[in-house]
Design an enzyme around this catalytic site. Structure first.
Site, PDB file in Angstrom:
ATOM      1  N   ASP A   1       0.958  -1.079   0.000  1.00  0.00           N
ATOM      2  CA  ASP A   1      -0.016   0.001  -0.025  1.00  0.00           C
ATOM      3  C   ASP A   1       1.060   1.328   0.111  1.00  0.00           C
ATOM      4  O   ASP A   1       1.885   1.158   0.393  1.00  0.00           O
ATOM      5  CB  ASP A   1      -0.846  -0.088   1.181  1.00  0.00           C
ATOM      6  N   LEU A   2       0.280   2.300  -0.213  1.00  0.00           N
ATOM      7  CA  LEU A   2       0.940   3.639  -0.402  1.00  0.00           C
ATOM      8  C   LEU A   2       1.703   3.824   0.898  1.00  0.00           C
ATOM      9  O   LEU A   2       2.572   4.405   1.028  1.00  0.00           O
ATOM     10  CB  LEU A   2      -0.276   4.890  -0.669  1.00  0.00           C
TER      11      LEU A   2
END
Length: 230
Positions: free
Chosen positions: A101-102
Site C-alpha cells: 500500500d501507499l
C-alpha cells in the site's frame, strides 16, 4: 543510468571496482575513452571493455526497501511510483511482485521475470509474508488463536487462511500470512476491532529485508537469493 552502475550490472563488479576501472581509462564510450564514473549513458550508447561491448544480460531481480508515499504501479497521477527510485535501463519492462500500500514500507521485490514473480505471488504457492504492525489499541492474546483459525473479512465469502501472530508488545505485532487479499493485514486487525497505524513488511518467503538498505535504496538479488523461489 550512470556509467559505473552500468559496468557493475554487466560485469558483477562492485561500484568502487567499476569506478576504478573507468578512471584508469579501461572503458570506451561510443569509441572514446571515458574516465568519468558518473557519466550518464543512454540505451543506444556503446560501452566497450577490452574492446568488447558490455551488455545487460539475463532477467533482473531487485530488492527495494520501499518508503511510504510511493505506489506499486507504473503510472499514477497523484503519487510517485516505486520505479522512480530505480536507476535502471528499460524501466518499463519491470514490474513489482505483488503490491504494498501507499503508506506501507518494507521489502518489495521487482523483476522482469514473469514466471519467477508468479511463483511468489500466485495464491496456490502460499508464499509466506511477514509484516510488523503497529496498532491503535492493545491486542488481546486471544487474537493469536483467532488468526490461526482464520478470520472473516468484511465483504468476503471465505475466512482467511491460517496466519501466525506474534505479539511483541500490546500495540506491536508480527503477522505472517500466506495469501495476498486486498489490504489483508489491515482488514484482519479491523475484523477483531483494532486498527493498523503503521505497517512494514520484513520478509517474503525465506528472504528477509536487507537491513543495510535505507528506505528508498535497493540492490540486485544474488543468484542464491533468486533460487530460493525456484
Amino acid at each position: 543510468m550512470r556509467l559505473d552502475k552500468f559496468v557493475c550490472d554487466c560485469t558483477g563488479l562492485t561500484r568502487s571496482q567499476a569506478g576504478k576501472l573507468i578512471r584508469q581509462g579501461e572503458i570506451q564510450l561510443n569509441g572514446l575513452l571515458c574516465k568519468q564514473p558518473a557519466q550518464q549513458i543512454k540505451e543506444s550508447d556503446v560501452v566497450l571493455l577490452d574492446d568488447e561491448p558490455l551488455r545487460l544480460t539475463g532477467p533482473r531481480y531487485i530488492l527495494l526497501h520501499k518508503p511510504a508515499g510511493y505506489v506499486c504501479s507504473t503510472d499514477d497521477p497523484d503519487h510517485n511510483t516505486v520505479f522512480v527510485l530505480l536507476d535502471e535501463p528499460n524501466i518499463d519492462k519491470l514490474h513489482t511482485v505483488g503490491r504494498l500500500d501507499l503508506d506501507t514500507t518494507g521489502l518489495l521485490l521487482i523483476t522482469d521475470d514473469g514466471q519467477w514473480s508468479h511463483k511468489i505471488s500466485s495464491p496456490k504457492h502460499e508464499c509466506a509474508k511477514t509484516y510488523r504492525a503497529w496498532l491503535a489499541d492493545p491486542v488481546e492474546d486471544s487474537a493469536i488463536a483467532q488468526f490461526a483459525e482464520g478470520v472473516m473479512l468484511r465483504g468476503e465469502k471465505t475466512p482467511t487462511k491460517p496466519a501466525q501472530l506474534e505479539i511483541i508488545n500490546p500495540t506491536e505485532c508480527l503477522l505472517t500470512i500466506h495469501e495476498g487479499r486486498y489490504h489483508q493485514v489491515k482488514r484482519m486487525f479491523a475484523a477483531i476491532g483494532n486498527k493498523v497505524v503503521q505497517l512494514h513488511r520484513e520478509r517474503v518467503g525465506p528472504l528477509t529485508l536487507d537491513t543495510s538498505l535505507a528506505e528508498g535504496e535497493y540492490r540486485q538479488l544474488t543468484p542464491e537469493e533468486v533460487s530460493l523461489f525456484n
